[in-house]
Design an enzyme around this catalytic site. Sequence first.
Site, PDB file in Angstrom:
ATOM      1  N   ASP A  21       0.677  -1.300  -0.196  1.00 37.80           N
ATOM      2  CA  ASP A  21      -0.023   0.004   0.080  1.00 37.80           C
ATOM      3  C   ASP A  21       0.834   1.130   0.089  1.00 37.80           C
ATOM      4  OD1 ASP A  21      -2.369  -1.708   0.248  1.00 37.80           O
ATOM      5  OD2 ASP A  21      -1.626  -1.973   2.394  1.00 37.80           O
ATOM      6  N   LYS A  24       2.348   2.198  -5.239  1.00 36.91           N
ATOM      7  CA  LYS A  24       2.998   1.904  -6.341  1.00 36.91           C
ATOM      8  C   LYS A  24       2.532   2.186  -7.752  1.00 36.91           C
ATOM      9  CE  LYS A  24       3.297  -2.609  -4.638  1.00 36.91           C
ATOM     10  NZ  LYS A  24       2.955  -2.152  -3.296  1.00 36.91           N
ATOM     11  N   GLY A  25       0.818   2.029  -7.615  1.00 34.18           N
ATOM     12  CA  GLY A  25       0.135   1.838  -8.695  1.00 34.18           C
ATOM     13  C   GLY A  25       0.210   3.176  -9.495  1.00 34.18           C
ATOM     14  N   LYS A  26       0.336   4.279  -8.772  1.00 38.99           N
ATOM     15  CA  LYS A  26       0.628   5.539  -9.382  1.00 38.99           C
ATOM     16  C   LYS A  26       2.030   5.658 -10.421  1.00 38.99           C
ATOM     17  CE  LYS A  26       0.994  10.333  -8.314  1.00 38.99           C
ATOM     18  NZ  LYS A  26       0.692  11.448  -7.355  1.00 38.99           N
ATOM     19  N   GLY A  48      -4.453  -4.655  -4.141  1.00 37.04           N
ATOM     20  CA  GLY A  48      -5.661  -3.979  -4.508  1.00 37.04           C
ATOM     21  C   GLY A  48      -5.107  -2.526  -4.941  1.00 37.04           C
ATOM     22  N   HIS A  49      -5.496  -1.921  -6.019  1.00 33.95           N
ATOM     23  CA  HIS A  49      -5.244  -0.643  -6.469  1.00 33.95           C
ATOM     24  C   HIS A  49      -6.345   0.047  -7.029  1.00 33.95           C
ATOM     25  CE1 HIS A  49      -2.911  -3.241  -9.332  1.00 33.95           C
ATOM     26  NE2 HIS A  49      -3.582  -2.983  -9.999  1.00 33.95           N
ATOM     27  N   THR A  50      -6.417   1.317  -7.112  1.00 32.61           N
ATOM     28  CA  THR A  50      -7.627   1.965  -7.860  1.00 32.61           C
ATOM     29  C   THR A  50      -7.046   2.461  -9.096  1.00 32.61           C
ATOM     30  OG1 THR A  50      -8.407   2.484  -5.455  1.00 32.61           O
ATOM     31  CG2 THR A  50      -9.390   3.777  -7.018  1.00 32.61           C
ATOM     32  N   ARG A 154       2.413 -29.517  -4.979  1.00 32.68           N
ATOM     33  CA  ARG A 154       2.543 -29.883  -6.203  1.00 32.68           C
ATOM     34  C   ARG A 154       0.796 -30.648  -6.547  1.00 32.68           C
ATOM     35  NH1 ARG A 154       7.751 -32.822  -5.047  1.00 32.68           N
ATOM     36  NH2 ARG A 154       6.505 -32.360  -3.022  1.00 32.68           N
ATOM     37  N   GLN A 232       2.177  -6.377  -3.581  1.00 30.25           N
ATOM     38  CA  GLN A 232       2.781  -6.451  -2.031  1.00 30.25           C
ATOM     39  C   GLN A 232       3.778  -5.799  -1.690  1.00 30.25           C
ATOM     40  OE1 GLN A 232       1.399  -9.694  -3.370  1.00 30.25           O
ATOM     41  NE2 GLN A 232      -0.563  -8.858  -2.931  1.00 30.25           N
ATOM     42  N   THR A 247       3.046 -12.700   3.265  1.00 31.89           N
ATOM     43  CA  THR A 247       2.295 -13.270   2.491  1.00 31.89           C
ATOM     44  C   THR A 247       2.713 -14.356   1.957  1.00 31.89           C
ATOM     45  OG1 THR A 247       0.594 -13.006   0.483  1.00 31.89           O
ATOM     46  CG2 THR A 247       2.953 -11.684   0.277  1.00 31.89           C
ATOM     47  N   GLY A 310     -11.054  -3.347   2.815  1.00 35.36           N
ATOM     48  CA  GLY A 310     -11.595  -2.203   3.731  1.00 35.36           C
ATOM     49  C   GLY A 310     -11.511  -1.902   4.964  1.00 35.36           C
TER      50      GLY A 310
END
Length: 418
Positions: A21, A24-26, A48-50, A154, A232, A247, A310
């Site tokens: 969070d 990174k998306g931007k 999750g990214h917007t 496997r 992540q 994760t 959320g």
Amino acid sequence: MQQFAQNLGPVSAVIGAQWGDEGKGKVIDILAEYFDVIARASGGANAGHTIVVNGKKHVFHLLPAGSLRAGKPVVLGAAMVIHLPTLLEEIKMLGDAGINIVPQLHIAPAAHIVFDYHNEIDAALEKQRVEERGQGIGTTKRGIGPAYMDKAARSGLRMESLQWSDDVLQKEIALRVKEASSLYGISGDAKAEWSNVKQAKDLLKDRVARNTAALMHSFLKGKQTILIEGAQATLLDLDHGTYPYVTSSNTTAAGALQGLGLPPRTLTSCIGVAKSYCTRVGSGTFLTEADEASQQRLRDRGGEFGATTGRPRRCGWMHIPDLKYAAMINGFDCWNITKLDVLDTEEEIFVGVGENADGKVLYERLPGWKSSTEGVRSSEKLPLNAQNFIQFIEKNTGIPVRLIGTGQAREDMILRSS
Ligand code: IMP
């Protein structure tokens, strides 16, 4: 920006330095314009990214940010775990916005399928941890751990199975649901699982036909440039993160290269993304977690609620040792420091710089700038104290800060000269 992107060389990765969070998306969205291919390597719908498409906000979990650049190949790598209904939903959302992503999508046949029964197991294991140990990992309950468990054992089903005959595939799914039910006491619904897979099969059968590692190499050979989107972040890495509160995938630059089948030496640059403060969702150590009032402020100003779940994020201060650790593991060439404007109202900026003998965090307290940096587009226009904060990061991590995020809009990004 074009010059900056060109200087990154043909294969560049964007990797989170904290617990995800970071935003990174931007930077990926901005850089994607200058690269030929966008690739995501690992993880699943826990991310999750917007993304804003034609003025409308959409939250994406599987498709990388930057996949909206018309016609550019988008690769989902072999280390990913893919929940098919989620992927179909994202494809549909884009379709509704007038973008047909399917022809440009290349999905690794070796990526694993996340079934709904994996979600059920995820929830059951979390419940058990809470009951027996008083605390769970705080997973996103997207079936990530159980899907990787099947992969390591496997016994998972991979995306290549979308090419199998209906009969064989349906039978294989039923066997797995039965096995999972008896092992974990979950209900499972083989019929519903098959119906989901069948829908994906009809649409995506051809998109899983090609070995994506070979495809990546053909891009390299054709001198096409590749932008790798890390999912992540470093402190959530299965090997190098804050285990067991991590994760189940490899979230580092090396993990991304592995997931895409690219030799490590092909990576020409790596951008580390760190938030100007710090957040964490889920359980686990967070040395610089702030007091309740500061958390509230940072959460409100930074909109720190999980894009996937959320959940309110735990908030605290930047921790230089973590940034140095992430830089060491990933070999960052430069920083993108994000969400600087969230600190605009702070009297003092706390930065964790180390620990004393008792494990208590030592803080450097930098004076705040108490004025708006939102939308500032050049480094010289930042208040002096904000410039000092950036220089402090640079000096203490030994890595130049080249990009600074100052707001939500794509244009709110300062490019600093080196
Ligand atoms: P899982 O990946 O759902 O198994 O969750 C394991 C841990 O990683 C939990 O603490 C999650 O909150 C965290 N996590 C997983 N994906 C993300 C992400 O994209 N951003 C932030 N935290 C994440």
